[in-house]
Structures are given as C-alpha cells and as structure tokens.
Design a protein around this motif. Structure first.
Motif, mmCIF file in Angstrom:
data_model
loop_
_atom_site.group_PDB
_atom_site.id
_atom_site.type_symbol
_atom_site.label_atom_id
_atom_site.label_comp_id
_atom_site.label_asym_id
_atom_site.label_seq_id
_atom_site.Cartn_x
_atom_site.Cartn_y
_atom_site.Cartn_z
ATOM 1 N N MET A 1 0.923 -1.172 0.106
ATOM 2 C CA MET A 1 0.000 -0.119 0.024
ATOM 3 C C MET A 1 0.974 1.226 -0.106
ATOM 4 O O MET A 1 1.727 1.347 0.711
ATOM 5 N N LEU A 2 0.675 2.254 -1.095
ATOM 6 C CA LEU A 2 1.374 3.267 -0.917
ATOM 7 C C LEU A 2 0.762 4.512 -0.116
ATOM 8 O O LEU A 2 -0.531 4.615 0.086
ATOM 9 N N THR A 3 1.754 5.354 0.345
ATOM 10 C CA THR A 3 1.071 6.711 1.270
ATOM 11 C C THR A 3 0.660 7.502 0.158
ATOM 12 O O THR A 3 1.000 7.178 -0.989
ATOM 13 N N THR A 4 0.165 8.386 0.600
ATOM 14 C CA THR A 4 -0.680 9.575 -0.035
ATOM 15 C C THR A 4 0.556 10.218 -0.746
ATOM 16 O O THR A 4 0.519 10.601 -2.076
ATOM 17 N N ASP A 5 1.691 10.358 -0.121
ATOM 18 C CA ASP A 5 2.896 11.278 -1.094
ATOM 19 C C ASP A 5 3.367 10.235 -2.130
ATOM 20 O O ASP A 5 3.919 10.741 -3.011
ATOM 21 N N ALA A 6 3.564 8.985 -1.878
ATOM 22 C CA ALA A 6 4.096 8.193 -2.838
ATOM 23 C C ALA A 6 3.247 8.078 -4.175
ATOM 24 O O ALA A 6 3.441 8.200 -5.205
ATOM 25 N N ARG A 7 1.977 7.783 -3.787
ATOM 26 C CA ARG A 7 1.059 7.767 -4.984
ATOM 27 C C ARG A 7 0.953 9.192 -5.653
ATOM 28 O O ARG A 7 0.823 8.946 -6.924
ATOM 29 N N THR A 8 0.956 10.177 -5.164
ATOM 30 C CA THR A 8 0.859 11.574 -5.641
ATOM 31 C C THR A 8 2.256 11.871 -6.491
ATOM 32 O O THR A 8 2.255 12.114 -7.805
#
Length: 145
Positions: A1-8
């Motif tokens: 699962m990616l963090t919001t930072d990584a996904r962005t």
C-alpha cells in the motif's frame, strides 16, 4: 500500500508518459527496482518500498538517480521460441531537493552505453530507445509536504 505522498509522486511522474507497464529503478547509492503497471487512476506496484524510497530521495539534498523503462506495443525482435520482445523507452532524472532533473537522450545513451570501470563504449541494448526525460511538475507532491 502506498502512502498519499508516494501515490501523488508516482502520478506526477507517469502522468504524461506513454505506456502502462514500466520498470522504475532508483539509485541512492544502492540500486533498487520495481515494476509499475498503470491501471486507470491506480497502480499495481511490485515493490511499493521503492516508490516510498523515491519520495524520501526527492526531499533530500543527497544525489540520487531515477531510470524509467517503459515497455511499448512495438516489437523489437522475436526470440527463437517465438516470444516477441517489446521496444523499451529508457529515460532518466537526477533526483533531489524537491526536483526531478531530466536527462536528455545523449546523457541517457552515455550512461547506459559506457563501461563504468574502463570508460570504453558499450553497444546499445537491443530493443532499447534512449529518450529525453520530460520535466515533471512536482507541485502537487510539494503541497503535501
């Protein structure tokens, strides 16, 4: 699962690039890679920790490098067993200080077609097109910080 930072960050990186199948390699003194498949607005990521490490590298002043191989629908050649080998577009960036600094086609070619130990030229990898990396707008990533 990616963090919001990584996904962005991943969304910003892949936003305007062709293709749905990529291999992302990050070198922070230690190279690590992951396959990334684009699934509409989402991603299927083999090793999410590589993308998380990229987030950390972007925010640090220490030098890092990012190479992205994008698999195309075009066929480079066919193996004796009949397997079609796709053409891969290879582009890269220097990473750090909240910026991905794009490398041009010549820099990518030199980096991949020069023996690191001897400085001697190496033949290009079959089925690879070295291409200039685009500038990546990280403003949406920076807004999260």
């Amino acid at each position: 699962m990616l963090t919001t930072d990584a996904r962005t960050l991943l969304s910003a990186l892949l936003r305007d690039l062709p293709g749905d199948h990529h291999v992302l390699t990050l070198n922070t003194g230690h190279a690590m890679s992951t396959a990334v498949d684009v699934r509409g607005e989402d991603f299927d990521i083999e090793h999410p920790e590589v993308v998380e490490r990229l987030c950390a590298a972007v925010t640090r002043p220490s030098p890092s490098a990012l190479v992205l191989r994008t698999f195309t629908d075009r066929v480079s050649h066919t193996l004796p067993d009949g397997t079609a080998v796709p053409i891969k577009l290879v582009r890269g960036w220097r990473v750090g200080e909240h910026t991905l600094y794009p490398l041009d086609e010549a820099e990518m070619f030199d980096a991949h077609c020069t023996d690191a130990a001897s400085g001697e030229p190496l033949p290009p990898e079959r089925g690879v097109e070295y291409t200039s990396a685009p500038e990546i707008d990280l403003s949406s990533f920076d807004e999260l910080r």
